[in-house]
Design an enzyme around this catalytic site. Structure first.
Site, PDB file in Angstrom:
ATOM      1  N   LYS B  78      -3.023   0.133   4.303  1.00  0.00           N
ATOM      2  CA  LYS B  78      -3.846  -0.127   3.115  1.00  0.00           C
ATOM      3  C   LYS B  78      -4.970  -1.079   3.503  1.00  0.00           C
ATOM      4  O   LYS B  78      -4.734  -2.062   4.213  1.00  0.00           O
ATOM      5  CB  LYS B  78      -2.978  -0.746   2.022  1.00  0.00           C
ATOM      6  CG  LYS B  78      -3.704  -0.957   0.689  1.00  0.00           C
ATOM      7  CD  LYS B  78      -2.767  -1.573  -0.359  1.00  0.00           C
ATOM      8  CE  LYS B  78      -3.432  -1.621  -1.724  1.00  0.00           C
ATOM      9  NZ  LYS B  78      -2.541  -2.233  -2.753  1.00  0.00           N
ATOM     10  N   SER B 158      -2.420   0.486  -7.196  1.00  0.00           N
ATOM     11  CA  SER B 158      -3.655   0.432  -6.447  1.00  0.00           C
ATOM     12  C   SER B 158      -3.574   1.061  -5.058  1.00  0.00           C
ATOM     13  O   SER B 158      -4.606   1.417  -4.480  1.00  0.00           O
ATOM     14  CB  SER B 158      -4.098  -1.030  -6.284  1.00  0.00           C
ATOM     15  OG  SER B 158      -3.186  -1.737  -5.470  1.00  0.00           O
ATOM     16  N   SER B 182       1.847  -1.526  -7.789  1.00  0.00           N
ATOM     17  CA  SER B 182       0.864  -0.831  -6.944  1.00  0.00           C
ATOM     18  C   SER B 182       1.432  -0.049  -5.769  1.00  0.00           C
ATOM     19  O   SER B 182       0.687   0.656  -5.085  1.00  0.00           O
ATOM     20  CB  SER B 182      -0.152  -1.833  -6.394  1.00  0.00           C
ATOM     21  OG  SER B 182      -1.110  -2.134  -7.370  1.00  0.00           O
TER      22      SER B 182
END
Lengths: 95, 490
Positions: B78, B158, B182
Site C-alpha cells: 500500500k 482505503s 480500511s
C-alpha cells in the site's frame, strides 16, 4: 450546533487551508451536518469515565542517552521544495 | 502464466522451495498480469526492475537452500508505507514525487524475508475513505462487476488498490493499513481475506500517519493461511514505535488448524442495524450455523454502545488527522505553492495539495480540538471510546470471538453514496468499533449477494489473540468454500 460562515472561516484559518469565499456557505452546511450527527454522543453517560487516549498502555521506555542516528543532512533535505547548502529555504519570517 | 498468478502464497512458497518454479518466472508472470490489469488503476507506482532484481537474488538464495519466510514471493505494498528510493504518495497531490530516504519497519521486515516488491498500490487520499475514489491518482476499479452489467464498482477503501491487486491475481498478497475498516471492508468487497491485527502488533514507523491511536498495518491474501503468513512476516516489536508491543510473534501459520469445537462465538444483537439488507442478515446467520456445525457454541452478546462508535470515530480520527497532517506545510517536503507571506504559503499549499475529503476531515478535527469545543467533542469522544472498549471487555468475559458481517452492503458503484459524507461513513459501522478497541479482526469471503458480488464475514478476537481469529476465519473459509473468480478478470 450549526456552524456559520464566520466559524468556517475561522477554522480554515486555524487549519491553514485557504477556502474561497464562495465555498464557505456549502462547507458550513456540510460540516454542520457532520457535527449534528456527532452530537448524539451527548446521550451517553460518561460521568466518572476517564478519557481513553490509547488502547495500548504506554509505558515509558528508557534507553541510554546516546547518539544512534544522524549526519544525514543531504537525505533530509533531498525532498525539500527548496534547499540550499544542507538547509531548508523558507520565506523570510522575521524582518 | 495464469495458473502461476492463481497460486496461494503458501503453495507458491512450497513450489519455489522444491525448485519446481523459479522466483523469476513467478515474478514475470505477475508483472505481466500487472500490465494487463492497468485499467484497474490498482498501482500508483510499479517497480518491475526492483521486482526482477529481488527475484534473481531470491533464486540465488533458494538455489543454496536458503531463504526467508517470503523468499521470492511477489507482493504489493500500500502506498502509505515509506519505501526507500521509491515514490511514496499516500494517494495525495501534496506528496506527489516524495521519495523517502528511509524504509518503513514493516516493509524492511518483508524485504529481509525475501519478498519481491511489485509496486505501490493506490488508496484513498491519506487512507481517508471507504471506496478508493479520493485518490489524487484516480479511483481504483474493482475486478468485480455485477452479474447484470459491466458498470465499474468500487473496490472499497482505503486499501482499495491492494485488495484489487490481490483479487485480480496481480499480487500473491499485499499489505494494507486499517484505521476504521480500511483492510476488512475492501477485502469483503473484493472477495479476499484481510486481517487487521491487534493495535501495537505491527510497527507504524514509516507508515504515513492518519489517526495514530487507530492506524494499524495488516495483510491481504486469497486465503486465511496466506494472510497469516504475510502478517507473521510484518509483525513484531520496534523500538522506533512507542506503541508497538514488545511481545513475541507466534507462528500463526503453523498453529492454524481451523478448529472451533468448544469455542464460544458471540453474536452482538446491536449489529442488527436498521435497513440491513436481508442477504447480509442471512449470510451472518449462515456463518453462525457453519460454526455451530463444527462444534462451536453461538452466544448472543450485548455491545450496548455500538451505535456511538461511528460518531466517536469521526471525532477522534479527524482530530488526530488534523494534528498529523499539520506537517504538510510546503517547507520540508512535498508540494509548495508560493504566497505573499508564510501563512499565505501554508494556506495555498494545503488548499492545492489536499483533496476535498482530507480538507473536510482536517477542518472537522481542527474544530473539535479548538478552544471552547475540546471538552464537548474531543474529550467526550475519548470517554465514549472507553465505554466501547468496556463493552468488548465484558463480552470477552463470556465468549472467545465475535462474529459479524464485515460491511452493511456489497460493493457499490463509483459515484453512489458520494454526496452525503455521513452515508459513506456508515460503510464502516461493523468495523469501527473493534478499531476503537484496538482488537484483531479478519474478513473472510463467505458468499455472494443477489447481484453476484462477494460478501464478507468478520471475526473479532481478544487483544493479542490473532490465533483464534485466524482459526475461526479458517473454519468459515472451509465451510463457505468461496472459489468464485472476479467476473471482470475473464
Amino acid at each position: 450546533m450549526s456552524l456559520d460562515k464566520a466559524t468556517v472561516r475561522k477554522i480554515s484559518e486555524l487549519a491553514r487551508i485557504e477556502v474561497p469565499e464562495s465555498d464557505l456557505e456549502p462547507l458550513a452546511q456540510e460540516l454542520s451536518a457532520i457535527i449534528g450527527w456527532i452530537e448524539q454522543l451527548a446521550e451517553v453517560d460518561t460521568d466518572n469515565v476517564a478519557p481513553m487516549r490509547s488502547v495500548m498502555p504506554i509505558t515509558h521506555a528508557w534507553r541510554a542517552d546516546e547518539v544512534t542516528d544522524g549526519g544525514m543532512q543531504e537525505a533530509i533535505t533531498q525532498n525539500a521544495p527548496s534547499a540550499h547548502d544542507g538547509y531548508f529555504v523558507v520565506p523570510k519570517v522575521v524582518e | 502464466m495464469a495458473d502461476m498468478t492463481d497460486l496461494g502464497l503458501l503453495e507458491a512458497r512450497h513450489r519455489l522451495a522444491a525448485r519446481e518454479l523459479s522466483a523469476k518466472e513467478l515474478t514475470e508472470a505477475h508483472l505481466a498480469a500487472m500490465i494487463e490489469a492497468r485499467p484497474l488503476n490498482a498501482f500508483i507506482t510499479e517497480t518491475p526492475e526492483l521486482a526482477l532484481a529481488a527475484a534473481e537474488a531470491s533464486d540465488a538464495r533458494l538455489a543454496r537452500g536458503e531463504g526467508g519466510l517470503l523468499e521470492g514471493l511477489p507482493i504489493a505494498i500500500k502506498d502509505l508505507f515509506c519505501t526507500k528510493g521509491v515514490q511514496t504518495t499516500a494517494g495525495s497531490r501534496i506528496l506527489e514525487g516524495f521519495v523517502p530516504p528511509y524504509e518503513s519497519t514493516v516493509t524492511q521486515r518483508l524485504w529481509a524475508e525475501g519478498a519481491v516488491p511489485l509496486g505501490k498500490t493506490n488508496l484513498d487520499e491519506f487512507a481517508m475513505g471507504s471506496s478508493n475514489v479520493t485518490s489524487h491518482f484516480g479511483p481504483v476499479r474493482s475486478p468485480w462487476t455485477r452479474a447484470s452489467d459491466n458498470a465499474d464498482l468500487v473496490p472499497g477503501g482505503s486499501s482499495g488498490g491492494s485488495a484489487a491487486a490481490v483479487a485480480a491475481r496481480i499480487a500473491l498478497a499485499a499489505t494494507g493499513t486499517d484505521t476504521g475498516g480500511s483492510i476488512r471492508q475492501p477485502a469483503a468487497f473484493c472477495g479476499i481475506t484481510g486481517i487487521k491485527p491487534t493495535y501495537g502488533r505491527c510497527s507504524r514507523f514509516g507508515v504515513v500517519a492518519f489517526a495514530s491511536s487507530l492506524d494499524q498495518p495488516g495483510a491481504f491474501g486469497r486465503s486465511v493461511e496466506d494472510s497469516a503468513l504475510l502478517l507473521q512476516a510484518m509483525a513484531g516489536y520496534d523500538p522506533n514505535d512507542s506503541t508497538s508491543a514488545d511481545l513475541a510473534v507466534p507462528d500463526w501459520t503453523a498453529s492454524l488448524k481451523g478448529k472451533v469445537k468448544g469455542l464460544r462465538i458471540g453474536v452482538p444483537k446491536e449489529y442488527r442495524v436498521d435497513a440491513m439488507p436481508a442477504e447480509i442478515e442471512k449470510l451472518w446467520q449462515q456463518g453462525a450455523d457453519w460454526l455451530r456445525a463444527e462444534g462451536a457454541e453461538i452466544v448472543e452478546i450485548a455491545l450496548p454502545h455500538t451505535k456511538y462508535a461511528l460518531p466517536t470515530y469521526y471525532i477522534i480520527a479527524p482530530a488526530e488527522a488534523s494534528s498529523n497532517l499539520a506537517r504538510y506545510d510546503g517547507m520540508r517536503y512535498g508540494l509548495r505553492v508560493e504566497g505573499e507571506t508564510l501563512a499565505d504559503m501554508y494556506k495555498k499549499t494545503r488548499a492545492a495539495g489536499f483533496g476535498t475529503e482530507v480538507k473536510r476531515r482536517v477542518m472537522i478535527g481542527t474544530y473539535v480540538l479548538s478552544a471552547g469545543y475540546y471538552d464537548a467533542y474531543y474529550l467526550k469522544a475519548q470517554k465514549v471510546r472507553r465505554r466501547i472498549v468496556e463493552d468488548f471487555e465484558q463480552a470477552f468475559g463470556k465468549v472467545d470471538a465475535i462474529l459479524t458481517p464485515t460491511a452493511p452492503s456489497a460493493a457499490f458503484r463509483a459515484g453512489e453514496k458520494m454526496d452525503d459524507p455521513v452515508a459513506m461513513y456508515l460503510n464502516d459501522v461493523f468495523t469501527v468499533p473493534s478499531s476503537l478497541a484496538g482488537l484483531p479482526a479478519i474478513s473472510v469471503p463467505a458468499g455472494l449477494s443477489a447481484e453476484g458480488l462477494p460478501l464478507g464475514l468478520q471475526v473479532i478476537g481478544k487483544a493479542w489473540d490473532e490465533q483464534t481469529v485466524l482459526d475461526v476465519g479458517l473454519a468459515i473459509e472451509r465451510a463457505a468454500a468461496f472459489a468464485v473468480m472476479p467476473y471482470g478478470l475473464g
